[in-house]
Design a protein around this motif. Structure first.
Motif, PDB file in Angstrom:
ATOM      1  N   LYS A  68       5.149  -7.490  -7.768  1.00  0.00           N
ATOM      2  CA  LYS A  68       6.549  -7.756  -8.088  1.00  0.00           C
ATOM      3  C   LYS A  68       6.628  -8.417  -9.462  1.00  0.00           C
ATOM      4  O   LYS A  68       5.649  -8.984  -9.967  1.00  0.00           O
ATOM      5  CB  LYS A  68       7.229  -8.627  -7.040  1.00  0.00           C
ATOM      6  CG  LYS A  68       6.718 -10.060  -6.954  1.00  0.00           C
ATOM      7  CD  LYS A  68       7.502 -10.863  -5.910  1.00  0.00           C
ATOM      8  CE  LYS A  68       6.945 -12.269  -5.761  1.00  0.00           C
ATOM      9  NZ  LYS A  68       7.706 -13.063  -4.770  1.00  0.00           N
ATOM     10  N   GLY A  69       7.815  -8.327 -10.056  1.00  0.00           N
ATOM     11  CA  GLY A  69       8.072  -8.977 -11.330  1.00  0.00           C
ATOM     12  C   GLY A  69       9.420  -9.653 -11.298  1.00  0.00           C
ATOM     13  O   GLY A  69      10.432  -9.025 -10.955  1.00  0.00           O
TER      14      GLY A  69
ATOM     15  N   TYR B 173       3.417 -10.751 -10.601  1.00  0.00           N
ATOM     16  CA  TYR B 173       2.501 -11.215  -9.571  1.00  0.00           C
ATOM     17  C   TYR B 173       1.516 -10.077  -9.271  1.00  0.00           C
ATOM     18  O   TYR B 173       1.914  -9.008  -8.807  1.00  0.00           O
ATOM     19  CB  TYR B 173       3.278 -11.658  -8.342  1.00  0.00           C
ATOM     20  CG  TYR B 173       4.160 -12.852  -8.668  1.00  0.00           C
ATOM     21  CD1 TYR B 173       3.694 -14.147  -8.496  1.00  0.00           C
ATOM     22  CD2 TYR B 173       5.432 -12.668  -9.231  1.00  0.00           C
ATOM     23  CE1 TYR B 173       4.475 -15.236  -8.841  1.00  0.00           C
ATOM     24  CE2 TYR B 173       6.215 -13.757  -9.584  1.00  0.00           C
ATOM     25  CZ  TYR B 173       5.735 -15.035  -9.391  1.00  0.00           C
ATOM     26  OH  TYR B 173       6.494 -16.119  -9.754  1.00  0.00           O
ATOM     27  N   VAL B 174       0.260 -10.347  -9.584  1.00  0.00           N
ATOM     28  CA  VAL B 174      -0.779  -9.326  -9.542  1.00  0.00           C
ATOM     29  C   VAL B 174      -1.726  -9.604  -8.390  1.00  0.00           C
ATOM     30  O   VAL B 174      -2.346 -10.678  -8.321  1.00  0.00           O
ATOM     31  CB  VAL B 174      -1.560  -9.283 -10.870  1.00  0.00           C
ATOM     32  CG1 VAL B 174      -2.650  -8.215 -10.806  1.00  0.00           C
ATOM     33  CG2 VAL B 174      -0.620  -9.025 -12.047  1.00  0.00           C
ATOM     34  N   LYS B 175      -1.851  -8.638  -7.481  1.00  0.00           N
ATOM     35  CA  LYS B 175      -2.776  -8.789  -6.358  1.00  0.00           C
ATOM     36  C   LYS B 175      -4.133  -8.230  -6.769  1.00  0.00           C
ATOM     37  O   LYS B 175      -4.245  -7.072  -7.161  1.00  0.00           O
ATOM     38  CB  LYS B 175      -2.263  -8.050  -5.119  1.00  0.00           C
ATOM     39  CG  LYS B 175      -3.224  -8.165  -3.943  1.00  0.00           C
ATOM     40  CD  LYS B 175      -2.672  -7.535  -2.694  1.00  0.00           C
ATOM     41  CE  LYS B 175      -3.705  -7.589  -1.566  1.00  0.00           C
ATOM     42  NZ  LYS B 175      -4.180  -8.963  -1.291  1.00  0.00           N
TER      43      LYS B 175
ATOM     44  N   LEU C  24       5.448  -2.781 -14.541  1.00  0.00           N
ATOM     45  CA  LEU C  24       6.255  -2.444 -13.381  1.00  0.00           C
ATOM     46  C   LEU C  24       5.473  -2.684 -12.096  1.00  0.00           C
ATOM     47  O   LEU C  24       4.236  -2.588 -12.088  1.00  0.00           O
ATOM     48  CB  LEU C  24       6.667  -0.971 -13.423  1.00  0.00           C
ATOM     49  CG  LEU C  24       7.559  -0.509 -14.565  1.00  0.00           C
ATOM     50  CD1 LEU C  24       7.734   1.002 -14.497  1.00  0.00           C
ATOM     51  CD2 LEU C  24       8.909  -1.207 -14.511  1.00  0.00           C
ATOM     52  N   PRO C  25       6.167  -2.988 -11.002  1.00  0.00           N
ATOM     53  CA  PRO C  25       5.486  -3.008  -9.715  1.00  0.00           C
ATOM     54  C   PRO C  25       4.782  -1.671  -9.491  1.00  0.00           C
ATOM     55  O   PRO C  25       5.348  -0.613  -9.763  1.00  0.00           O
ATOM     56  CB  PRO C  25       6.628  -3.220  -8.713  1.00  0.00           C
ATOM     57  CG  PRO C  25       7.682  -3.926  -9.501  1.00  0.00           C
ATOM     58  CD  PRO C  25       7.605  -3.347 -10.880  1.00  0.00           C
ATOM     59  N   GLY C  26       3.568  -1.739  -9.011  1.00  0.00           N
ATOM     60  CA  GLY C  26       2.781  -0.524  -8.822  1.00  0.00           C
ATOM     61  C   GLY C  26       1.807  -0.264  -9.951  1.00  0.00           C
ATOM     62  O   GLY C  26       0.862   0.523  -9.793  1.00  0.00           O
TER      63      GLY C  26
ATOM     64  N   ALA D 242      12.644   0.906 -10.473  1.00  0.00           N
ATOM     65  CA  ALA D 242      11.660   0.815 -11.546  1.00  0.00           C
ATOM     66  C   ALA D 242      10.315   0.464 -10.935  1.00  0.00           C
ATOM     67  O   ALA D 242       9.999  -0.698 -10.688  1.00  0.00           O
ATOM     68  CB  ALA D 242      12.088  -0.233 -12.565  1.00  0.00           C
ATOM     69  N   VAL D 243       9.512   1.467 -10.653  1.00  0.00           N
ATOM     70  CA  VAL D 243       8.229   1.276  -9.980  1.00  0.00           C
ATOM     71  C   VAL D 243       7.282   2.373 -10.455  1.00  0.00           C
ATOM     72  O   VAL D 243       7.721   3.463 -10.832  1.00  0.00           O
ATOM     73  CB  VAL D 243       8.415   1.295  -8.444  1.00  0.00           C
ATOM     74  CG1 VAL D 243       8.897   2.639  -7.972  1.00  0.00           C
ATOM     75  CG2 VAL D 243       7.148   0.890  -7.721  1.00  0.00           C
TER      76      VAL D 243
END
Length: 269
Positions: A8-9, A15-17, A39-41, A72-73
C-alpha cells in the motif's frame, strides 16, 4: 539489497512486504524526476536505514508486467468481477466492459455472482448468459454459506483485484475470504439501491494460502476509450468460431443481414 512487494501507499510512504517483514519506505527523488510513481503490486528493491524500526527507501522499481489506471495497481494477474442477483440488480453493460478489458490485457477473470439467496432462479439466468465465455463462474452467499471455499481456491497464489458496481458486496466477500474484518462495509440505500463508497485506497491484502487480493471503490461507469470498434469482436470468446463467416466483410454483428455471430443466438433463444 533486499526486495519486496508494495502492499500500500499512503501520503508519500510505501509499505513494502519482504521476507524480513514490512518496511515503511520513501521513494528516491529519481522516481519523481522520471514521473514514475510506485504502485501497490510493484516489485521493488529497497535499502534499509533502520532495521529495528523497519524504515527504508525504495531504490528501484522492477519492470511491470501490467499496470491498471483504476485502481492504480501493478502486476495483478486476475480480476474477480462481482455482480449480485438483487440489491442492486446486475449491470450487465459494466460487466461486459470489464470482461472486454480483461481480454484485452490478457488477465484471468472470475465472474462472482453474489447474494444468490435472494433469487436462485435469476442466478441461473446470469450463469446461462456467461457459461459460453470460458470464464470461471462462482456463485456465493454468506446467508447460505456457499461458494467461499471454491472462490478461495481460485485466489491462491495470485494477485486478484475485486471490481464491480457499488453495493454488490465486494468488501463483505473479502472480509469472509480473509477471515477478518479488513474493510468497512457500507449499507445499501433503500431508494437507489447502491452502496456507499467505503473503500478509499488500493491495498494488497495477503492470503494465508498465498497470494494477495485488493479491493477497489465501487463504480457505475467504465470507458473503453483505447479499443477501436472494429477490434471489439476479438474480445468476446463466444464469437470466436463465427468471426469471418458473416455475409459482409467488416460486419459489426449488430444489424447486418447474414451475420453468423447473431445467427446462433437468434435460433437458440
Amino acid at each position: 539489497m533486499p526486495s519486496g512487494i508494495i502492499i500500500k501507499g499512503i501520503g508519500g510512504f510505501y509499505y513494502v512486504k519482504s521476507e524480513n517483514g514490512v518496511y515503511e519506505c520513501k521513494a528516491r527523488g529519481a522516481f519523481r524526476k522520471d514521473s514514475k510513481i510506485p504502485l501497490p503490486g510493484d516489485e521493488v528493491i529497497l535499502s534499509v536505514v533502520d532495521e529495528e524500526k523497519k524504515k527504508g527507501y525504495i531504490e528501484e522499481i522492477c519492470p511491470r508486467k501490467i499496470q491498471l489506471v483504476r485502481p492504480a495497481v501493478a502486476n495483478i494477474n486476475q480480476i474477480a468481477l462481482v455482480v449480485s442477483v438483487k440489491s442492486p440488480l446486475p449491470d450487465f453493460t459494466l460487466l461486459d466492459k470489464l470482461l472486454v478489458t480483461v481480454m484485452q490485457k490478457k488477465i484471468n477473470a472470475i465472474i462472482c455472482i453474489n447474494k444468490i439467496d435472494l433469487d436462485e432462479e435469476y442466478k441461473d439466468f446470469v450463469v446461462d448468459c456467461y457459461k459460453d465465455t470460458g470464464f470461471e463462474i462462482v456463485a456465493i452467499s454468506s446467508v447460505l454459506d456457499v461458494g467461499f471455499e471454491q472462490l478461495a481456491k481460485m485466489l491462491e497464489g495470485k494477485i486478484t483485484v475485486f471490481a464491480g458496481q457499488s453495493g454488490v458486496g465486494k468488501s463483505t466477500i473479502l472480509n469472509r475470504i480473509l477471515d477478518s474484518y479488513v474493510m468497512k462495509t457500507g449499507d445499501i440505500s433503500d431508494k437507489i439501491e447502491r452502496g456507499k463508497h467505503t473503500t478509499r485506497h488500493a491495498e494488497l491484502l495477503e492470503l494465508k494460502s498465498g497470494g494477495f487480493v485488493v479491493d477497489t471503490p465501487g463504480f457505475s461507469s467504465f470507458e473503453l476509450s483505447d479499443i477501436e470498434p472494429e477490434h471489439l469482436q476479438n474480445y468476446y470468446p463466444e464469437f470466436k468460431e463465427y468471426i469471418g463467416n458473416c455475409k459482409f466483410v467488416g460486419c459489426s454483428h449488430i444489424t447486418e443481414p447474414g451475420c453468423q455471430v447473431k445467427r446462433p443466438w437468434r435460433t437458440e433463444r
